[in-house]
Structure formats: C-alpha cells, structure tokens
Write a protein that holds these residues in place. Sequence first.
Motif, PDB file in Angstrom:
ATOM      1  N   LYS A   1       0.842  -1.190   0.000  1.00 23.25           N
ATOM      2  CA  LYS A   1       0.000   0.000   0.000  1.00 23.25           C
ATOM      3  C   LYS A   1       0.880   1.243   0.000  1.00 23.25           C
ATOM      4  CE  LYS A   1      -4.167  -1.824   2.217  1.00 23.25           C
ATOM      5  NZ  LYS A   1      -5.091  -1.676   3.382  1.00 23.25           N
ATOM      6  N   ALA A   2       0.697   2.092  -0.985  1.00 28.07           N
ATOM      7  CA  ALA A   2       1.322   3.399  -1.012  1.00 28.07           C
ATOM      8  C   ALA A   2       0.329   4.401  -0.429  1.00 28.07           C
ATOM      9  CB  ALA A   2       1.703   3.773  -2.444  1.00 28.07           C
ATOM     10  N   TYR A   3       0.729   5.664  -0.388  1.00 24.42           N
ATOM     11  CA  TYR A   3      -0.175   6.683   0.141  1.00 24.42           C
ATOM     12  C   TYR A   3      -1.380   6.890  -0.764  1.00 24.42           C
ATOM     13  CZ  TYR A   3      -2.001  11.284   1.338  1.00 24.42           C
ATOM     14  OH  TYR A   3      -2.837  12.320   1.664  1.00 24.42           O
ATOM     15  N   ASP A   4      -1.154   6.839  -2.086  1.00 20.40           N
ATOM     16  CA  ASP A   4      -2.231   7.168  -3.018  1.00 20.40           C
ATOM     17  C   ASP A   4      -2.788   5.972  -3.774  1.00 20.40           C
ATOM     18  OD1 ASP A   4       0.005   6.723  -4.528  1.00 20.40           O
ATOM     19  OD2 ASP A   4      -0.113   8.575  -5.689  1.00 20.40           O
ATOM     20  N   GLY A   5      -2.312   4.767  -3.485  1.00 16.35           N
ATOM     21  CA  GLY A   5      -2.859   3.616  -4.182  1.00 16.35           C
ATOM     22  C   GLY A   5      -2.240   2.312  -3.722  1.00 16.35           C
TER      23      GLY A   5
ATOM     24  N   VAL B   1      12.932   8.808   2.953  1.00 18.18           N
ATOM     25  CA  VAL B   1      13.163  10.223   2.682  1.00 18.18           C
ATOM     26  C   VAL B   1      11.807  10.896   2.588  1.00 18.18           C
ATOM     27  CG1 VAL B   1      15.333   9.771   1.497  1.00 18.18           C
ATOM     28  CG2 VAL B   1      13.227   9.938   0.172  1.00 18.18           C
ATOM     29  N   PHE B   2      11.819  12.222   2.479  1.00 13.60           N
ATOM     30  CA  PHE B   2      10.573  12.986   2.577  1.00 13.60           C
ATOM     31  C   PHE B   2       9.595  12.691   1.445  1.00 13.60           C
ATOM     32  CE2 PHE B   2       8.366  17.072   1.519  1.00 13.60           C
ATOM     33  CZ  PHE B   2       7.457  17.034   2.557  1.00 13.60           C
ATOM     34  N   ASP B   3      10.101  12.487   0.235  1.00 14.06           N
ATOM     35  CA  ASP B   3       9.217  12.350  -0.922  1.00 14.06           C
ATOM     36  C   ASP B   3       9.499  11.068  -1.700  1.00 14.06           C
ATOM     37  OD1 ASP B   3      11.674  13.166  -1.666  1.00 14.06           O
ATOM     38  OD2 ASP B   3      11.046  14.794  -2.982  1.00 14.06           O
ATOM     39  N   GLY B   4       9.449   9.933  -1.001  1.00 12.79           N
ATOM     40  CA  GLY B   4       9.706   8.653  -1.641  1.00 12.79           C
ATOM     41  C   GLY B   4       8.599   8.250  -2.596  1.00 12.79           C
TER      42      GLY B   4
ATOM     43  N   GLN C   1       5.597  14.796 -12.190  1.00  9.53           N
ATOM     44  CA  GLN C   1       5.895  14.570 -10.782  1.00  9.53           C
ATOM     45  C   GLN C   1       5.173  13.311 -10.321  1.00  9.53           C
ATOM     46  OE1 GLN C   1       8.191  16.137  -9.349  1.00  9.53           O
ATOM     47  NE2 GLN C   1       8.473  17.611 -10.996  1.00  9.53           N
ATOM     48  N   PRO C   2       5.771  12.524  -9.410  1.00 10.80           N
ATOM     49  CA  PRO C   2       5.186  11.243  -9.020  1.00 10.80           C
ATOM     50  C   PRO C   2       3.726  11.326  -8.573  1.00 10.80           C
ATOM     51  CG  PRO C   2       7.404  11.407  -8.189  1.00 10.80           C
ATOM     52  CD  PRO C   2       7.074  12.756  -8.770  1.00 10.80           C
TER      53      PRO C   2
ATOM     54  N   ALA D   1       3.222   5.977 -11.399  1.00 10.78           N
ATOM     55  CA  ALA D   1       3.966   6.058 -10.145  1.00 10.78           C
ATOM     56  C   ALA D   1       3.016   6.053  -8.957  1.00 10.78           C
ATOM     57  CB  ALA D   1       4.826   7.320 -10.112  1.00 10.78           C
ATOM     58  N   VAL D   2       3.497   5.510  -7.847  1.00 12.91           N
ATOM     59  CA  VAL D   2       2.789   5.643  -6.568  1.00 12.91           C
ATOM     60  C   VAL D   2       3.729   6.348  -5.608  1.00 12.91           C
ATOM     61  CG1 VAL D   2       1.219   3.675  -6.795  1.00 12.91           C
ATOM     62  CG2 VAL D   2       3.523   3.303  -5.908  1.00 12.91           C
ATOM     63  N   VAL D   3       3.160   7.175  -4.737  1.00 12.79           N
ATOM     64  CA  VAL D   3       3.987   7.924  -3.791  1.00 12.79           C
ATOM     65  C   VAL D   3       3.853   7.313  -2.406  1.00 12.79           C
ATOM     66  CG1 VAL D   3       3.850  10.060  -5.116  1.00 12.79           C
ATOM     67  CG2 VAL D   3       2.140   9.610  -3.366  1.00 12.79           C
TER      68      VAL D   3
END
Length: 283
Positions: A132-136, A181-184, A200-201, A207-209
Amino acid sequence: MGDVLAGFHAVWEFESDSVLIRFERGIRTPKLFQALGQRRVPLEAIAGVTLSPGRRGTLVLHAVPRPGADPLMEAADGQLKETSDPYRLVLPADREALAESYADELRARIGGDDTPAERFLVAPPEAPLQFKAYDGKASFDGKAVSFRWFWTGASSAKWKAGDQSFPVTGLSGVEWRSPEVFDGYLRLLRRDAGGLPPAQPDQDPAAVVFGLGYGPVHQSLPFAAAVLAAARAAGTAPVAVPAARRDPADIAERIRHLGELHEAGLVTDEEFSVKKAELLAEL
C-alpha cells in the motif's frame, strides 16, 4: 567450503559455488531481512570481501556485490541503510579468527571481478507481491504491475487516468526513491515515454507515492526489484534509472509543506533541516 557462519541476524552457508544467506526472524532483525527470508548468492556475483570492526564489540563481514548482479541492490541504488544491507553479516568480535579464515577463502574463490554483470545473477523476490502506497495499492503478478488508486490520497490527475495496468514487456525499468526520505515513490519507466520528462510522481499514473507508514522498504523495495528483473527478462533496459531533478516550483511547494509539518510538531528540527537540505540539493 560447506561450512556455516552464524551472525546476529543471519546465517551464511558457504558452498562450492555460492553463499546461501538465511535471515533469522525476530524483533531485532531488520524487516527487510525477514521479508527476503533467504538468498543464494553465486560466487560470481561477489566482487570483494571485507572484514572490519563493527559497533559495540562486533565485526562485520561484508560481501560486496558486483554492479548489475543483484536486482535488489540495483533497485535500491545506494539508498539502503547499513543495517539493512543484506550483504553484511554482523558477528561477535571474539570470532575474528574464524571470520578472517572465511573471508580469506571467499577472496580466493571469487577472483575479485568488479566489472558490471551482463545479467542478474541473484534471483529476485518472487511474485505475487503487493504493498500500500499513500495514493494507491500496487500489485505485481509476475507479468504486469497494477495500480489501484485510493480516493483519500490520489491526485485528480490519477483519478482522471483511472486504475492502471502495465505489462512488464512495456517497461524499461523502475525508479525507487526510499520511503525513508521525505518524498519517496516508486515509478515505472515505460518504453513508450518518448523521451519526454516524467510528470511529478503524485501526478504520474505510472507512479505511486509513499508517505508516513506507506510503502515501507521491506515491501516496496522487493517489489521494485522483482519488477526490474522481470523487465530485463522481457528484453527491456537493464538498469534502474536515477531519479530526475525536480522543477524548482515543486521544490518550493514541498519545502512549504515540510515547514507546515514542522510548525505542527510532526517533524523535528533535525528532520526539518535534513529534509530541507535534501530538497535544495535537487535544484
């Protein structure tokens, strides 16, 4: 060789043509090691061997992998912490003589070839894999990568594009930026990108952030390594691509957001300074 050397988090079994690394399970064992379970490393995949003092009365036996030999290390691209390096075996200092004998025998057998390997020599993590990523949610069945967006985190651009599925035959590699890191993020590199700079990711449907608690290393890195190996096996580009430099406006926005987290007490002074410096270094 046929012998065994036990360390704090792993056991190395030395065989005639390889080293079988069995990672132990336990509260103190790094989660990445537990996720990997065990790995067989052919001797031809090792470029060198070192033995050095560790922390608090320990020794570290380190097998240095050849460039391009291990999909996990290729995907990591130097971002792993020392404590999560699967090629390090931490031993009690009183085993120095024994460890030195194993190190010497390994050096004699590997030949010291540090040229890039033409193919992966270490097997990748096995599919199916997901995290699970933050957005998907990201899933990989061995043939295709799927992204299913979460309404609570996905950008409007990703919602507009809809859930995604990418066959590995259409991929040229992966781009993994550690969640520590902050923006993986994890980005799939597509063969049909046409040389255009990636979005941008958080705006890129390929991409998933990551974020706090999302896409942890022990889940997202094996995932990235498996996809990278499958893409290479399908005849695509052989290496992971370093993260592209960001647009200055995006850097400024992320620093502003970082400042808000700092003011809210969610990021310490030290974390704020470190992450801000990392962002500015990308300009």
